[in-house]
Design a protein around this motif. Structure first.
Motif, PDB file in Angstrom:
ATOM      1  N   ASP A  37      37.879  37.199  32.093  1.00 39.42           N
ATOM      2  CA  ASP A  37      38.507  35.946  31.689  1.00 39.42           C
ATOM      3  C   ASP A  37      39.891  35.805  32.307  1.00 39.42           C
ATOM      4  O   ASP A  37      40.344  34.698  32.625  1.00 39.42           O
ATOM      5  CB  ASP A  37      38.590  35.835  30.162  1.00 39.42           C
ATOM      6  CG  ASP A  37      39.363  36.961  29.525  1.00 39.42           C
ATOM      7  OD1 ASP A  37      39.272  38.100  30.021  1.00 39.42           O
ATOM      8  OD2 ASP A  37      40.064  36.706  28.524  1.00 39.42           O
ATOM      9  N   ILE A  38      40.563  36.938  32.538  1.00 38.07           N
ATOM     10  CA  ILE A  38      41.878  36.910  33.193  1.00 38.07           C
ATOM     11  C   ILE A  38      41.718  36.555  34.664  1.00 38.07           C
ATOM     12  O   ILE A  38      42.448  35.701  35.192  1.00 38.07           O
ATOM     13  CB  ILE A  38      42.584  38.272  33.034  1.00 38.07           C
ATOM     14  CG1 ILE A  38      42.914  38.521  31.559  1.00 38.07           C
ATOM     15  CG2 ILE A  38      43.856  38.334  33.883  1.00 38.07           C
ATOM     16  CD1 ILE A  38      43.465  39.896  31.278  1.00 38.07           C
ATOM     17  N   THR A  39      40.769  37.178  35.349  1.00 36.40           N
ATOM     18  CA  THR A  39      40.584  36.867  36.773  1.00 36.40           C
ATOM     19  C   THR A  39      40.079  35.438  36.960  1.00 36.40           C
ATOM     20  O   THR A  39      40.441  34.778  37.937  1.00 36.40           O
ATOM     21  CB  THR A  39      39.627  37.870  37.440  1.00 36.40           C
ATOM     22  OG1 THR A  39      38.361  37.848  36.778  1.00 36.40           O
ATOM     23  CG2 THR A  39      40.201  39.277  37.397  1.00 36.40           C
ATOM     24  N   ASN A  40      39.272  34.945  36.029  1.00 40.10           N
ATOM     25  CA  ASN A  40      38.855  33.546  36.098  1.00 40.10           C
ATOM     26  C   ASN A  40      40.065  32.618  36.106  1.00 40.10           C
ATOM     27  O   ASN A  40      40.148  31.665  36.900  1.00 40.10           O
ATOM     28  CB  ASN A  40      37.973  33.192  34.900  1.00 40.10           C
ATOM     29  CG  ASN A  40      36.554  33.711  35.029  1.00 40.10           C
ATOM     30  OD1 ASN A  40      36.132  34.153  36.090  1.00 40.10           O
ATOM     31  ND2 ASN A  40      35.822  33.656  33.932  1.00 40.10           N
ATOM     32  N   ARG A  41      41.017  32.881  35.209  1.00 41.21           N
ATOM     33  CA  ARG A  41      42.203  32.023  35.112  1.00 41.21           C
ATOM     34  C   ARG A  41      43.089  32.158  36.351  1.00 41.21           C
ATOM     35  O   ARG A  41      43.633  31.163  36.841  1.00 41.21           O
ATOM     36  CB  ARG A  41      42.992  32.364  33.852  1.00 41.21           C
ATOM     37  CG  ARG A  41      42.308  31.952  32.558  1.00 41.21           C
ATOM     38  CD  ARG A  41      43.284  31.912  31.390  1.00 41.21           C
ATOM     39  NE  ARG A  41      43.851  33.219  31.112  1.00 41.21           N
ATOM     40  CZ  ARG A  41      43.341  34.093  30.249  1.00 41.21           C
ATOM     41  NH1 ARG A  41      42.218  33.803  29.613  1.00 41.21           N
ATOM     42  NH2 ARG A  41      43.925  35.245  30.031  1.00 41.21           N
ATOM     43  N   ALA A  44      41.470  30.178  39.192  1.00 38.71           N
ATOM     44  CA  ALA A  44      41.549  28.732  38.975  1.00 38.71           C
ATOM     45  C   ALA A  44      42.958  28.203  39.177  1.00 38.71           C
ATOM     46  O   ALA A  44      43.150  27.049  39.580  1.00 38.71           O
ATOM     47  CB  ALA A  44      41.056  28.392  37.574  1.00 38.71           C
ATOM     48  N   ALA A  45      43.956  29.039  38.910  1.00 37.79           N
ATOM     49  CA  ALA A  45      45.347  28.628  39.067  1.00 37.79           C
ATOM     50  C   ALA A  45      45.878  28.925  40.467  1.00 37.79           C
ATOM     51  O   ALA A  45      47.068  28.723  40.731  1.00 37.79           O
ATOM     52  CB  ALA A  45      46.217  29.333  38.034  1.00 37.79           C
ATOM     53  N   ALA A  58      32.668  30.327  36.727  1.00 33.62           N
ATOM     54  CA  ALA A  58      33.985  29.828  37.132  1.00 33.62           C
ATOM     55  C   ALA A  58      34.017  29.353  38.583  1.00 33.62           C
ATOM     56  O   ALA A  58      35.007  28.760  39.018  1.00 33.62           O
ATOM     57  CB  ALA A  58      35.037  30.918  36.930  1.00 33.62           C
ATOM     58  N   TRP A  61      35.289  25.704  40.022  1.00 36.39           N
ATOM     59  CA  TRP A  61      36.704  25.343  40.004  1.00 36.39           C
ATOM     60  C   TRP A  61      37.493  25.997  41.150  1.00 36.39           C
ATOM     61  O   TRP A  61      38.657  25.662  41.341  1.00 36.39           O
ATOM     62  CB  TRP A  61      37.331  25.738  38.674  1.00 36.39           C
ATOM     63  CG  TRP A  61      36.940  24.829  37.548  1.00 36.39           C
ATOM     64  CD1 TRP A  61      37.540  23.650  37.193  1.00 36.39           C
ATOM     65  CD2 TRP A  61      35.868  25.002  36.617  1.00 36.39           C
ATOM     66  NE1 TRP A  61      36.913  23.085  36.118  1.00 36.39           N
ATOM     67  CE2 TRP A  61      35.887  23.898  35.739  1.00 36.39           C
ATOM     68  CE3 TRP A  61      34.899  25.988  36.433  1.00 36.39           C
ATOM     69  CZ2 TRP A  61      34.966  23.751  34.701  1.00 36.39           C
ATOM     70  CZ3 TRP A  61      33.980  25.845  35.398  1.00 36.39           C
ATOM     71  CH2 TRP A  61      34.018  24.740  34.550  1.00 36.39           C
ATOM     72  N   SER A 103      34.457  34.016  26.310  1.00 33.85           N
ATOM     73  CA  SER A 103      35.111  33.101  27.246  1.00 33.85           C
ATOM     74  C   SER A 103      34.300  31.823  27.313  1.00 33.85           C
ATOM     75  O   SER A 103      33.087  31.833  27.091  1.00 33.85           O
ATOM     76  CB  SER A 103      35.192  33.732  28.646  1.00 33.85           C
ATOM     77  OG  SER A 103      35.624  32.787  29.613  1.00 33.85           O
ATOM     78  N   ARG A 105      34.435  30.126  30.158  1.00 36.18           N
ATOM     79  CA  ARG A 105      34.112  30.057  31.586  1.00 36.18           C
ATOM     80  C   ARG A 105      33.415  31.353  31.982  1.00 36.18           C
ATOM     81  O   ARG A 105      33.919  32.156  32.760  1.00 36.18           O
ATOM     82  CB  ARG A 105      35.370  29.820  32.436  1.00 36.18           C
ATOM     83  CG  ARG A 105      35.850  28.386  32.369  1.00 36.18           C
ATOM     84  CD  ARG A 105      36.803  28.041  33.488  1.00 36.18           C
ATOM     85  NE  ARG A 105      37.247  26.667  33.374  1.00 36.18           N
ATOM     86  CZ  ARG A 105      38.123  26.097  34.198  1.00 36.18           C
ATOM     87  NH1 ARG A 105      38.656  26.800  35.191  1.00 36.18           N
ATOM     88  NH2 ARG A 105      38.476  24.836  34.039  1.00 36.18           N
TER      89      ARG A 105
END
Length: 278
Positions: A37-41, A44-45, A58, A61, A103, A105
Motif C-alpha cells: 500500500d505504501i509503494t502504491n501511493r 501514484a504520487a 494500482a 494510475w 487497501s 488499491r
C-alpha cells in the motif's frame, strides 16, 4: 538504482541475487522494504524509486510514467485472497456488514468488489481499511464482521478460529480460467527496460537454481514466520509467471482491469499500454 519491494518471502527470494550483486552487469541496488500500500501511493504520487513492486490494481494510475515489466511479479493459481468471518460461511451474511480490507488499491480489493457484486444481495456495508496484521485479530475479537486477507493468512487463519467465506482466487479462476494477477513490478519508462527485465529474470532463475543462497536473507525479513510457512509462501507465489508473464499473464491482467473499469473501480486502460514498447 533505487528499488522498493515488500519484505514478504516471495519478494526477498526473487530479488536476493539482484540485491546482493550476484547478477553480472546489473547496477548496485538501494533497497527500500515497504508494504504494497505504501509503494502504491509512492508510484501514484510520482515519488517512488525507479523500480517498485505494486499491486496490479494500482497500474491504471501509474502507466504514464511507469512500465509494467514482464517478470518478477506475482501471479498464480490457487493463491488468491480469502474472505474470512467468525461463525459464518454464507456469503449472504455479509449484506450490510463491515468488512476490513488491507487497501482499496489492491487486487484483493478489486476481486472482492467484483465477487460481492455477484454474491452479496444488496451489497456489503462499510469498507474499513486497516493494516494487514490487524485484520484477523479484529474479526476474531468481533470488532469487524469480516476480513479480506492475503499472503500467509492462507496458512494461518484457522489458528484465529475464523471461517472461510470464499476463496477469491478459486472464484476468479472458475469464472475466467485465468491466473490471479497480484503484484506487479514496474519501472520508470526512462530506464533501459530491456536490460532491467533481463537482470530481474536472471535473479529469478538464480533463486531457483540456488534456493539455499537466499534462506538467511528471506528469514531475516520474514516477520517471524515459521520456516514451513515461509517455504509454502515462496512455492505458491514464485512460479512460471514470475519468470515471464506470457500470454495467459497478460490476459489475466487485462481481464481484471477491464472488469474493474466496468464497475467504475479503476480508470480504463488500453491493453497495449501494459506491454513494453518494442
Amino acid at each position: 538504482m533505487n528499488i522498493a519491494f515488500s519484505p514478504c518471502p516471495n519478494d526477498t527470494f526473487v530479488f536476493h541475487a539482484l540485491a546482493h550483486g550476484l547478477i553480472p552487469g546489473a547496477p548496485e541496488l538501494k533497497v527500500t522494504y515497504a508494504d504494497i500500500d505504501i509503494t502504491n501511493r509512492l508510484a501514484a504520487a510520482s515519488q517512488g524509486p525507479e523500480v517498485l513492486k505494486i499491486s496490479y490494481a494500482a497500474l491504471p494510475w501509474v502507466l504514464s510514467e511507469y512500465a509494467l515489466l514482464p517478470c518478477g511479479g506475482a501471479l498464480g493459481r490457487g493463491c488468491g485472497p480469502l474472505v474470512l468471518s467468525k461463525g459464518s460461511s454464507d456469503p449472504a451474511s455479509l449484506a450490510g456488514r463491515r468488512v476490513a480490507v488491507p487497501s482499496e488499491r489492491s487486487t484483493a480489493y478489486l476481486l472482492f468488489r467484483l465477487w460481492a457484486a455477484q454474491n452479496v444481495p444488496g451489497g456489503v456495508g462499510e469498507m474499513v481499511v486497516m493494516p494487514f496484521h490487524e485484520i484477523m485479530p479484529s474479526v476474531r475479537d468481533g470488532q469487524i464482521d469480516a476480513g479480506l486477507v492475503i499472503h500467509e493468512a492462507r496458512f494461518t487463519y484457522p489458528s484465529y478460529g475464523l471461517d472461510l467465506l470464499t476463496d477469491l482466487g478459486s472464484w476468479w479462476e472458475a469464472d475466467t480460467g485465468l491466473p490471479i494477477p497480484l503484484g506487479a513490478i514496474i519501472a520508470r519508462r526512462t530506464l533501459d527496460l530491456g536490460a532491467l527485465t533481463g537482470w530481474i529474470r536472471a535473479s529469478v532463475e538464480y533463486a531457483w537454481a540456488h534456493p539455499e543462497a537466499s534462506r538467511a536473507y528471506v528469514r531475516e525479513h520474514a516477520q517471524e514466520l515459521a520456516p514451513e510457512v515461509t517455504q509454502a509462501h515462496i512455492d505458491l507465489y514464485v512460479n512460471e509467471f514470475t519468470a515471464n508473464l506470457g500470454e495467459d499473464g497478460y490476459a489475466a491482467v487485462t481481464a481484471l482491469l477491464a472488469r474493474a473499469a466496468g464497475e467504475g473501480l479503476v480508470p480504463a486502460v488500453d491493453p497495449a499500454a501494459l506491454r513494453l514498447p518494442l
